[in-house]
Write an enzyme that holds these catalytic residues in place. Structure first.
Site, PDB file in Angstrom:
ATOM      1  N   GLY A 170      40.957  36.330  34.800  1.00  0.00           N
ATOM      2  CA  GLY A 170      40.837  36.491  34.864  1.00  0.00           C
ATOM      3  C   GLY A 170      39.406  35.655  35.633  1.00  0.00           C
ATOM      4  O   GLY A 170      39.358  34.945  36.780  1.00  0.00           O
ATOM      5  N   THR A 176      37.900  37.159  36.685  1.00  0.00           N
ATOM      6  CA  THR A 176      36.780  37.385  37.618  1.00  0.00           C
ATOM      7  C   THR A 176      35.457  37.508  36.866  1.00  0.00           C
ATOM      8  O   THR A 176      35.441  37.938  35.725  1.00  0.00           O
ATOM      9  CB  THR A 176      37.043  38.690  38.400  1.00  0.00           C
ATOM     10  OG1 THR A 176      38.275  38.538  39.077  1.00  0.00           O
ATOM     11  CG2 THR A 176      35.949  38.994  39.384  1.00  0.00           C
ATOM     12  N   VAL A 177      34.351  37.182  37.527  1.00  0.00           N
ATOM     13  CA  VAL A 177      33.021  37.438  36.967  1.00  0.00           C
ATOM     14  C   VAL A 177      32.221  38.259  37.962  1.00  0.00           C
ATOM     15  O   VAL A 177      32.348  38.084  39.168  1.00  0.00           O
ATOM     16  CB  VAL A 177      32.265  36.134  36.619  1.00  0.00           C
ATOM     17  CG1 VAL A 177      32.942  35.402  35.478  1.00  0.00           C
ATOM     18  CG2 VAL A 177      32.090  35.228  37.818  1.00  0.00           C
ATOM     19  N   SER A 207      35.843  34.759  41.618  1.00  0.00           N
ATOM     20  CA  SER A 207      37.023  34.758  40.761  1.00  0.00           C
ATOM     21  C   SER A 207      37.923  33.567  41.037  1.00  0.00           C
ATOM     22  O   SER A 207      37.986  33.063  42.150  1.00  0.00           O
ATOM     23  CB  SER A 207      37.820  36.041  41.006  1.00  0.00           C
ATOM     24  OG  SER A 207      39.062  36.013  40.332  1.00  0.00           O
ATOM     25  N   MET A 266      34.551  43.655  36.778  1.00  0.00           N
ATOM     26  CA  MET A 266      35.567  42.634  36.989  1.00  0.00           C
ATOM     27  C   MET A 266      36.870  43.093  36.347  1.00  0.00           C
ATOM     28  O   MET A 266      36.871  43.947  35.461  1.00  0.00           O
ATOM     29  CB  MET A 266      35.109  41.308  36.388  1.00  0.00           C
ATOM     30  CG  MET A 266      34.850  41.370  34.904  1.00  0.00           C
ATOM     31  SD  MET A 266      34.087  39.882  34.230  1.00  0.00           S
ATOM     32  CE  MET A 266      32.368  40.214  34.553  1.00  0.00           C
TER      33      MET A 266
END
Length: 537
Positions: free
Chosen positions: A354, A355-356, A373, A436
């Site tokens: 997994g 994005t921030v 990401s 996210m």
């Protein structure tokens, strides 16, 4: 905009929104938030703080992003919104024919094949060049310090790190060994509270800072990346890196109940949220937690995703235009398909008519909505030896169907799931927002905007409210805190409702910063589903 009393708690255990005047940083990891705030206090602006926070997140939250990923930003400065697309294209030698000749019928999730040109370092440098006040060497210093001296691993990051370790332990191939050297040198993932160091990444960040990212694309770091690629006959080359430049793009928007909601144009799928909101603007919603509200939201999202999955890609290759997809005539026709029961949807034909994630703000009026990401956690599973550069796998989203708009082609950008959002009213910034989490992102945007605009929830309450997520067909996942009576009512309308216990992984993790138009006060909220925090002064 009207925001409810900050003490109002519509949901159990909801934290309070944070209020401040001089500056604010909201993100998913407290150390990163504090790093951005430190830059503000040193005289940097919101853009400097965003870059510092983003770089710091590659260190303290490597489970969601890395130096070898992509980024997008919406920057409000001097009463204008600017968009930056720092996503990279497929290598020039990568094509459907090349993969089929090599025996591939699908693009694999991991390894070298899904690796596209990383855009994040170039994005940092470009933002700094255009709008920053401090040199990149100063802005990246907090990230370098944490990588070099170490940081205590936060709880949610530790959990996701452990899951990634288990996943990568099953991968075969010597190309993945450097991931374990960098991120699991003790033969396991770090546990919550343990101090972890990334000295090789510290050297890389220092090199990026001192060369304004030139080294990553046209220097020593580029050479390291190419050597690693050549060792495994990968498609990515030094020429692919050297030719890359991030793009300034014109943000796109729709009107929603007297506000404008802004997104980056495709190749990102922010247009999904815009289409859905514009459809929903034609209905009236008295309350949030009613079956009619959630039903209409779900149906609008399904219609929007049907279009996106057919048309959204690198704009140069789209069969329809953004203007056609967002036209009032087309969206009115799509709105007319929303009835009283759940139906499976197909893409429309706009040609017929997994994005921030992080948010920053300063006392000069600047605000930034920023997202980056590596995709699917640590991305490709590849780390360039000796550098700490964790490479993403964004090319996985390309289609191998040559007739599809998002078909893989050399030098093309793929459908991208990461999207920063921004809200304005009467030509004035309200602020940045984002969620996210892959396909959850536009769905989260719709729910957060409606929580704010329709139901007057303050930022923290808007984030804490129970969420739902469309999966496919008529299947919808809901959090275990989602009201039981609404689950039953939605099932009666034809929705296949699944109750998920995995709030961390399934429903995204968001941040919001609003600026009160009357007082100028900043009001921030951070995700309760992760280690999120708001740092402010």
């Amino acid at each position: 905009m009207i925001l409810l009393d900050p003490l109002y708690e519509p949901y159990p255990l909801s934290r309070k929104s944070v209020y401040a005047e001089k500056g604010m940083v909201a993100t998913s990891q407290p150390l990163a938030s504090q790093a951005g705030l430190d830059i503000l206090k040193k005289g940097g602006n919101a853009i400097d703080a965003a870059i510092a926070t983003a770089a710091c997140l590659t260190v303290v939250e490597p489970t969601g992003n890395g130096v070898g990923g992509d980024a997008f930003a919406l920057v409000w400065t001097k009463d204008k919104l600017h968009g930056l697309n720092a996503s990279g294209p497929a290598p020039r030698s990568l094509s459907i024919d090349a993969l089929q000749s090599a025996g591939y019928e699908e693009i694999p999730e991991r390894g070298w094949i899904p690796v596209t040109v990383p855009g994040a370092p170039a994005g940092w440098a470009e933002l700094s060049k255009q709008f920053g006040k401090l040199p990149l060497t100063e802005v990246l210093k907090p990230a370098i310090d944490y990588a070099e001296k170490g940081f205590p691993v936060s709880p949610v990051v530790a959990r996701l790190w452990g899951e990634a370790y288990d996943t990568f332990s099953e991968l075969e191939g010597t190309e993945f060994r450097s991931w374990f050297d960098a991120f699991a040198p003790c033969g396991r993932a770090p546990r919550a509270g343990e101090t972890f160091r990334l000295p090789e990444q510290a050297r890389t960040l220092r090199e990026i800072a001192s060369t304004n990212a030139e080294s990553f694309y046209r220097g020593e770091l580029a050479e390291e990346i190419e050597r690693f690629a050549q060792r495994y006959d990968a498609y990515l080359t030094a020429d692919d890196l050297a030719s890359y430049r991030p793009e300034w793009v014109e943000p796109i928007s729709v009107d929603y109940r007297g506000h404008k909601v802004w997104q980056i144009p495709p190749n990102g799928h922010g247009i999904v949220g815009l289409q859905a909101l514009r459809m929903l603007d034609g209905f009236e919603f008295a309350e949030r937690d009613t079956v009619d509200t959630h039903h209409k939201q779900m149906e609008a999202i399904k219609l929007s995703f049907a279009d996106a999955m057919k048309y959204v890609t690198d704009q140069r290759y789209m069969d329809v235009s953004v203007e056609q997809l967002l036209s009032d005539e087309y969206l009115e026709s799509r709105r007319g398909l929303i009835g009283e029961t759940a139906l499976e949807r197909e893409a429309g034909n706009p040609k017929m008519g997994g994005t921030v994630y992080l948010a920053t703000a300063d006392n000069e009026g600047n605000m930034v909505s920023f997202i980056q990401s590596n995709y699917m956690g640590f991305g490709s599973g590849l780390v360039v030896p000796g550098t700490g550069i964790s490479l993403h796998n964004r090319g996985y989203d390309f289609s191998m169907d040559k007739s599809h708009d998002n078909a893989l082609q050399p030098g093309k950008k793929t459908y991208h799931t990461i999207i920063p959002g921004f809200l304005t009213k009467d030509g004035t910034a309200v602020g940045p927002f984002g969620v996210m989490g892959g396909m959850m992102q536009p769905q989260g945007h719709v729910q957060m905007i409606m929580n704010t605009v329709d139901f007057n929830l303050n930022p923290q309450a808007a984030l804490d409210a129970p969420r739902w997520r469309w999966r496919d067909g008529n299947t919808i996942s809901v959090e275990k805190t989602f009201p039981t009576h609404l689950v039953h009512a939605l099932q009666k309308r034809g929705h296949n409702i699944e109750i998920s216990a995995n709030s961390i992984g399934d429903f995204g993790r968001g941040q919001i910063i609003w600026r009160d138009s009357k007082t100028g006060t900043l009001i921030g909220g951070s995700e309760s589903r992760t280690d999120g925090s708001v740092s402010a002064y």
